[in-house]
Design an enzyme around this catalytic site. Structure first.
Site, PDB file in Angstrom:
ATOM      1  CG  HIS A   3      88.395 118.073 127.829  1.00 50.24           C
ATOM      2  ND1 HIS A   3      89.535 118.910 127.577  1.00 50.24           N
ATOM      3  CD2 HIS A   3      88.354 117.094 127.185  1.00 50.24           C
ATOM      4  CE1 HIS A   3      90.115 118.392 126.618  1.00 50.24           C
ATOM      5  NE2 HIS A   3      89.484 116.853 126.471  1.00 50.24           N
ATOM      6  CG  HIS A   4      93.599 120.240 131.705  1.00 49.57           C
ATOM      7  ND1 HIS A   4      93.619 121.769 132.128  1.00 49.57           N
ATOM      8  CD2 HIS A   4      94.359 119.461 132.647  1.00 49.57           C
ATOM      9  CE1 HIS A   4      94.692 121.795 133.198  1.00 49.57           C
ATOM     10  NE2 HIS A   4      95.221 120.477 133.502  1.00 49.57           N
ATOM     11  CB  SER A   5      89.658 122.303 126.451  1.00 49.01           C
ATOM     12  OG  SER A   5      88.485 121.650 126.701  1.00 49.01           O
TER      13      SER A   5
END
Length: 487
Positions: free
Chosen positions: A150-152
């Protein structure tokens, strides 16, 4: 053995990061439903994959990072936090039970496998990462690891640093990979002209920034790209994603760079402009839309380009990157600029590169990316996350594509004792139908395309146009170099 810090230092850090921690402003955007973003990456190995070795390596490195051993918890008010949880690595490292002998086309199988992974929602109730290990031989590797983050968790610089921390030099198994640092805004002014030069430089920065921010505001309000076969409809959700990549020679890019006295990014943007021009010209020919082809040069086609905001872009040791006060910050420390693309037919293919450099030089004078990063934080604090999400969503709705370039290792490395042959990566999410990423590895550069197949049904053809454009630009640059020598 791949480890980070040991003993009291590691225990102290674990105590400091064990508490619940709020997501950064950019990470908050990436977990919002309208801008849900994640990264798909592929590591090609030169040998067969040993899952147990990789699992052990992940336990000794990745799990030491708070974000890889935490889940995201979103409260009713929309604010998200990292909540530490216990992690069983074997649940995140997937070894699919496949009959490899019945796979007729391994390259197509991997493409389908990767695209299926891209279309499968992530389980938000656990840490947001997974790694798939496949002992299948393709045209470019003996085996592969396909990951989904996930890009987070972090931006491209952070994840490349994670890759380096998980690797060692192939030539020296005990040594960490090294890369050259890139310093920004170096000045060579003489002391006697320092004040005058500095004052004029500041005037140019202020003027350029004001102009670029005004264009930013117009884009957020109403200025939208021209409708082309590359652009989805406003507000449309991505129906089906497809992820493909192509490997080309990094030496070809360097040849153009050196012959034209450009930067690598200038050449990549130039070949992107040339490739998109070829693709759109052919599309209008096929559709027999004469009027649209005549107006090709009037098309407004822009890309959002992610800019690393770190002062020092050296890919430091991961432990240092996580430390407070480090010059190289872990996480999503990126800004976004709007880059107008030169889309038209050119007799001189080098004009695409010159135009890319000219536009990029203007962007380098502007601090719009840093200001926009600050405005995201300020707007979220004052008006709330929903307002920020709406504004960022409009930015992507009103532009055609996203572009980024990540410089990977410049020497051969082994990922948990597995010698690597290439690295491919694509970030997916948001409303745009086309995302282009370039990732370098030693003497290779990987062109990565992530597309909405309901809009772009022939991504391989678009990829061909990008590759052919680089070849044409390279030949033109070589010819230019010969003329220089003759003169």
């Amino acid at each position: 053995m791949y480890t980070m810090k040991k003993g009291k230092d590691m225990a102290k850090e674990e105590q400091e990061t064990a508490a619940i921690e709020p997501l950064s402003p950019v990470s908050q955007l990436f977990v919002s439903p309208s801008l849900y973003c994640f990264i798909i990456f592929t590591l090609g190995f030169q040998t067969r994959c040993n899952p147990s070795t990789i699992v052990e390596g992940v336990k000794n490195t990745w799990i030491k990072l708070p974000r890889f051993s935490s889940k995201v918890e979103i409260k009713k008010n929309g604010k998200a936090s990292w909540v530490p949880v216990s992690v069983r690595v074997e649940d995140h490292v997937v070894v699919p039970d496949l009959d490899y002998s019945n796979i007729e086309n391994p390259d197509q199988f991997i493409e389908d496998y990767t695209s299926k992974l891209a279309n499968t929602p992530m389980d938000m109730s656990r840490p947001l990462w997974e790694l798939h290990l496949l002992n299948i031989k393709t045209s470019n590797a003996e085996s592969l690891a396909i990951g989904k983050f996930h890009h987070s968790l972090g931006d491209g610089m952070s994840l490349i640093s994670l890759l380096l921390a998980s690797s060692r030099k192939t030539s020296d198994p005990d040594a960490l990979p090294t890369t050259a640092a890139t310093r920004k805004h170096a000045s060579s002014n003489k002391k006697s002209w320092w004040l005058v030069g500095r004052f004029w430089f500041m005037i140019r920065i202020i003027f350029t920034t004001v102009v670029e921010l005004f264009k930013y505001l117009l884009t957020l309000c109403f200025m939208r790209d021209t409708k082309t076969p590359l652009m989805g409809k406003t507000g449309d959700a991505i129906r089906s994603r497809k992820v493909i990549h192509r490997i080309v020679s990094f030496d070809d890019v360097k040849l153009v760079k050196n012959n034209m006295d450009m930067k690598v990014n200038d050449v990549l943007l130039g070949m992107t402009q040339a490739g998109l021009s070829r693709y759109l010209s052919r599309k209008y020919d096929e559709d027999m839309v004469v009027e649209k082809k005549k107006n090709l040069e009037k098309i407004r086609l822009r890309g959002t380009v992610f800019v690393n905001l770190r002062a020092d872009t050296k890919l430091e040791d991961l432990a240092n990157m996580m430390a407070k006060g480090s010059k190289c910050r872990w996480g999503n420390f990126v800004g976004v600029i709007i880059f107008p693309l030169w889309v038209r037919s050119e007799d001189d293919p080098l004009e695409y590169v010159r135009r890319a450099k000219s536009t990029m030089d203007i962007k380098k004078l502007s601090i719009e990316s840093l200001i926009c990063y600050g405005l995201i934080k300020l707007t979220r604090k004052i008006l709330g996350g929903k307002v920020v999400e709406t504004l960022v969503r409009r930015l992507f709705d009103h532009t055609t594509l996203t572009f980024s370039n990540v410089m990977g290792p410049d020497e051969d490395i082994s990922f948990f004792d597995h010698p690597m042959s290439y690295v491919a990566a694509s970030a997916l999410g948001g409303p745009q139908a086309l995302i282009i990423h370039y990732v370098t590895y030693v003497n290779k550069i990987v062109i990565n395309l992530a597309v909405d197949t309901s809009v772009i049904r022939d991504p391989h053809l678009l990829c061909d146009d990008l590759v052919e454009s680089l070849d044409i630009i390279k030949l033109a640059a070589m010819e230019k170099g010969v003329h220089k020598m003759e003169v």
